[in-house]
Design a protein around this motif. Sequence first.
Motif, PDB file in Angstrom:
ATOM      1  N   ASP A  45     -61.155 -15.468  30.063  1.00 28.71           N
ATOM      2  CA  ASP A  45     -62.305 -14.559  30.059  1.00 28.71           C
ATOM      3  C   ASP A  45     -61.815 -13.122  29.980  1.00 28.71           C
ATOM      4  O   ASP A  45     -60.927 -12.718  30.731  1.00 28.71           O
ATOM      5  CB  ASP A  45     -63.137 -14.764  31.318  1.00 28.71           C
ATOM      6  N   GLU A  46     -62.380 -12.361  29.069  1.00 31.86           N
ATOM      7  CA  GLU A  46     -62.007 -10.957  28.882  1.00 31.86           C
ATOM      8  C   GLU A  46     -63.065 -10.013  29.439  1.00 31.86           C
ATOM      9  O   GLU A  46     -63.001  -8.805  29.234  1.00 31.86           O
ATOM     10  CB  GLU A  46     -61.770 -10.672  27.406  1.00 31.86           C
ATOM     11  N   PRO A  48     -67.140  -8.565  30.005  1.00 28.10           N
ATOM     12  CA  PRO A  48     -68.200  -8.195  29.062  1.00 28.10           C
ATOM     13  C   PRO A  48     -67.664  -7.446  27.846  1.00 28.10           C
ATOM     14  O   PRO A  48     -66.755  -6.641  27.953  1.00 28.10           O
ATOM     15  CB  PRO A  48     -69.123  -7.286  29.886  1.00 28.10           C
ATOM     16  N   ASP A  49     -68.242  -7.723  26.697  1.00 27.27           N
ATOM     17  CA  ASP A  49     -67.867  -7.060  25.456  1.00 27.27           C
ATOM     18  C   ASP A  49     -68.601  -5.722  25.381  1.00 27.27           C
ATOM     19  O   ASP A  49     -69.834  -5.693  25.320  1.00 27.27           O
ATOM     20  CB  ASP A  49     -68.248  -7.947  24.265  1.00 27.27           C
ATOM     21  N   PRO A  50     -67.874  -4.611  25.387  1.00 26.39           N
ATOM     22  CA  PRO A  50     -68.534  -3.299  25.377  1.00 26.39           C
ATOM     23  C   PRO A  50     -69.266  -2.985  24.074  1.00 26.39           C
ATOM     24  O   PRO A  50     -70.036  -2.043  24.011  1.00 26.39           O
ATOM     25  CB  PRO A  50     -67.381  -2.318  25.605  1.00 26.39           C
ATOM     26  N   THR A  51     -69.060  -3.792  23.032  1.00 24.60           N
ATOM     27  CA  THR A  51     -69.727  -3.515  21.762  1.00 24.60           C
ATOM     28  C   THR A  51     -71.038  -4.263  21.623  1.00 24.60           C
ATOM     29  O   THR A  51     -71.708  -4.150  20.611  1.00 24.60           O
ATOM     30  CB  THR A  51     -68.817  -3.893  20.572  1.00 24.60           C
ATOM     31  N   TRP A  52     -71.404  -5.071  22.630  1.00 24.53           N
ATOM     32  CA  TRP A  52     -72.664  -5.820  22.545  1.00 24.53           C
ATOM     33  C   TRP A  52     -73.847  -4.889  22.454  1.00 24.53           C
ATOM     34  O   TRP A  52     -73.891  -3.833  23.046  1.00 24.53           O
ATOM     35  CB  TRP A  52     -72.874  -6.651  23.799  1.00 24.53           C
ATOM     36  N   ASP A  70     -69.591 -15.359  24.864  1.00 28.20           N
ATOM     37  CA  ASP A  70     -69.062 -14.553  23.777  1.00 28.20           C
ATOM     38  C   ASP A  70     -67.750 -15.169  23.325  1.00 28.20           C
ATOM     39  O   ASP A  70     -66.719 -14.975  23.955  1.00 28.20           O
ATOM     40  CB  ASP A  70     -68.846 -13.119  24.284  1.00 28.20           C
ATOM     41  N   SER A  72     -65.258 -15.704  19.867  1.00 31.88           N
ATOM     42  CA  SER A  72     -65.027 -15.092  18.566  1.00 31.88           C
ATOM     43  C   SER A  72     -64.954 -16.119  17.436  1.00 31.88           C
ATOM     44  O   SER A  72     -64.330 -17.159  17.573  1.00 31.88           O
ATOM     45  CB  SER A  72     -63.725 -14.303  18.607  1.00 31.88           C
ATOM     46  N   ALA A  76     -60.273 -10.132  15.663  1.00 34.20           N
ATOM     47  CA  ALA A  76     -60.626  -8.947  16.459  1.00 34.20           C
ATOM     48  C   ALA A  76     -60.822  -7.753  15.543  1.00 34.20           C
ATOM     49  O   ALA A  76     -60.060  -7.562  14.587  1.00 34.20           O
ATOM     50  CB  ALA A  76     -59.540  -8.662  17.483  1.00 34.20           C
TER      51      ALA A  76
END
Length: 131
Positions: A45-46, A48-52, A70, A72, A76
Amino acid sequence: LAEAGAPATGTTAEVTFSGGATTMKPNPTLEARWVANAAAYGIVDEGPDPTWGSTDMANVSWVCPAIHPDLSIAPAGTPGHSILFRDAAATPTADRTTLLAATLVAQTAYELFVDPDLLAAAWRDFRGETG
Protein backbone atom coordinates in the motif's frame (compact mmCIF):
# COMPACT_ATOMS: atom_id res chain seq x y z
CA LEU A 1 -18.74 19.12 -24.27
CA ALA A 2 -22.09 17.55 -25.06
CA GLU A 3 -23.30 20.66 -26.87
CA ALA A 4 -20.07 20.81 -28.88
CA GLY A 5 -20.08 17.11 -29.72
CA ALA A 6 -23.73 16.74 -30.66
CA PRO A 7 -23.59 18.65 -33.98
CA ALA A 8 -20.58 16.57 -35.01
CA THR A 9 -22.80 13.47 -34.83
CA GLY A 10 -25.90 15.08 -36.31
CA THR A 11 -27.71 15.03 -32.95
CA THR A 12 -28.67 17.42 -30.20
CA ALA A 13 -27.85 17.31 -26.50
CA GLU A 14 -29.52 18.51 -23.35
CA VAL A 15 -27.48 18.38 -20.15
CA THR A 16 -28.99 18.60 -16.68
CA PHE A 17 -26.72 18.68 -13.64
CA SER A 18 -28.32 17.09 -10.61
CA GLY A 19 -25.57 17.32 -8.04
CA GLY A 20 -21.90 17.64 -7.49
CA ALA A 21 -19.15 15.16 -6.91
CA THR A 22 -17.72 14.66 -3.45
CA THR A 23 -14.40 13.52 -2.10
CA MET A 24 -13.90 9.98 -0.77
CA LYS A 25 -15.13 9.37 2.77
CA PRO A 26 -12.44 7.16 4.36
CA ASN A 27 -13.36 3.88 6.06
CA PRO A 28 -10.34 2.64 8.04
CA THR A 29 -11.87 -0.78 8.72
CA LEU A 30 -12.47 -1.55 5.05
CA GLU A 31 -9.17 -0.01 4.02
CA ALA A 32 -7.27 -2.18 6.52
CA ARG A 33 -8.90 -5.35 5.19
CA TRP A 34 -8.19 -4.36 1.57
CA VAL A 35 -4.54 -3.58 2.38
CA ALA A 36 -4.14 -6.92 4.23
CA ASN A 37 -5.72 -8.86 1.37
CA ALA A 38 -3.60 -7.04 -1.21
CA ALA A 39 -0.44 -7.71 0.80
CA ALA A 40 -1.09 -11.43 0.41
CA TYR A 41 -0.58 -10.86 -3.34
CA GLY A 42 2.62 -8.87 -2.82
CA ILE A 43 0.99 -5.46 -3.24
CA VAL A 44 2.42 -2.77 -0.96
CA ASP A 45 0.00 0.00 0.00
CA GLU A 46 1.35 3.41 -1.01
CA GLY A 47 -1.37 5.43 0.75
CA PRO A 48 -3.82 7.80 -0.90
CA ASP A 49 -3.02 8.92 -4.44
CA PRO A 50 -2.60 12.71 -4.37
CA THR A 51 -3.65 12.96 -8.03
CA TRP A 52 -7.15 11.56 -7.44
CA GLY A 53 -10.12 13.67 -8.29
CA SER A 54 -13.74 13.03 -7.48
CA THR A 55 -15.25 9.73 -8.59
CA ASP A 56 -18.59 7.96 -8.58
CA MET A 57 -17.26 5.68 -5.83
CA ALA A 58 -16.53 8.73 -3.69
CA ASN A 59 -20.19 9.71 -3.93
CA VAL A 60 -21.19 6.17 -2.88
CA SER A 61 -18.89 6.39 0.15
CA TRP A 62 -21.15 9.04 1.68
CA VAL A 63 -24.16 6.70 1.50
CA CYS A 64 -22.65 3.44 2.79
CA PRO A 65 -19.26 2.11 3.90
CA ALA A 66 -17.02 1.95 0.84
CA ILE A 67 -13.43 1.95 -0.31
CA HIS A 68 -11.81 3.13 -3.51
CA PRO A 69 -8.98 0.76 -4.34
CA ASP A 70 -6.21 2.13 -6.48
CA LEU A 71 -4.32 -0.41 -8.60
CA SER A 72 -2.27 0.65 -11.59
CA ILE A 73 -2.96 -0.55 -15.12
CA ALA A 74 -0.38 1.78 -16.67
CA PRO A 75 3.22 2.75 -16.00
CA ALA A 76 3.77 5.36 -13.28
CA GLY A 77 3.29 8.88 -14.60
CA THR A 78 0.77 7.94 -17.28
CA PRO A 79 -1.80 10.75 -17.28
CA GLY A 80 -5.36 9.64 -16.58
CA HIS A 81 -7.95 10.29 -19.29
CA SER A 82 -5.17 10.34 -21.91
CA ILE A 83 -4.53 8.38 -25.09
CA LEU A 84 -1.68 6.56 -23.31
CA PHE A 85 -4.02 5.57 -20.47
CA ARG A 86 -6.69 4.43 -22.94
CA ASP A 87 -4.14 2.27 -24.71
CA ALA A 88 -2.91 0.81 -21.40
CA ALA A 89 -6.48 -0.26 -20.61
CA ALA A 90 -6.35 -2.71 -23.54
CA THR A 91 -3.30 -4.64 -22.36
CA PRO A 92 -2.78 -7.96 -20.55
CA THR A 93 -1.53 -5.96 -17.55
CA ALA A 94 -4.87 -4.17 -17.33
CA ASP A 95 -6.71 -7.48 -17.63
CA ARG A 96 -4.66 -9.02 -14.81
CA THR A 97 -5.11 -5.92 -12.66
CA THR A 98 -8.89 -5.94 -13.19
CA LEU A 99 -9.12 -9.59 -12.20
CA LEU A 100 -6.97 -8.98 -9.13
CA ALA A 101 -9.10 -5.98 -8.12
CA ALA A 102 -12.28 -8.05 -8.44
CA THR A 103 -10.69 -10.81 -6.35
CA LEU A 104 -9.67 -8.38 -3.61
CA VAL A 105 -13.10 -6.75 -3.54
CA ALA A 106 -14.71 -10.21 -3.25
CA GLN A 107 -12.35 -11.23 -0.45
CA THR A 108 -13.01 -8.03 1.47
CA ALA A 109 -16.78 -8.37 0.98
CA TYR A 110 -16.66 -12.02 2.09
CA GLU A 111 -14.88 -11.03 5.30
CA LEU A 112 -17.67 -8.56 6.07
CA PHE A 113 -20.28 -11.20 5.28
CA VAL A 114 -18.85 -13.80 7.67
CA ASP A 115 -17.68 -11.49 10.48
CA PRO A 116 -20.49 -9.46 12.08
CA ASP A 117 -17.97 -7.61 14.30
CA LEU A 118 -16.00 -6.47 11.25
CA LEU A 119 -19.20 -5.32 9.56
CA ALA A 120 -20.23 -3.41 12.69
CA ALA A 121 -16.80 -1.75 12.82
CA ALA A 122 -17.14 -0.64 9.18
CA TRP A 123 -20.51 0.93 9.97
CA ARG A 124 -19.05 2.65 13.07
CA ASP A 125 -16.30 4.12 10.89
CA PHE A 126 -18.91 5.26 8.40
CA ARG A 127 -20.92 6.99 11.15
CA GLY A 128 -17.82 8.48 12.77
CA GLU A 129 -18.40 6.55 15.98
CA THR A 130 -15.69 5.21 18.27
CA GLY A 131 -15.51 1.87 20.08
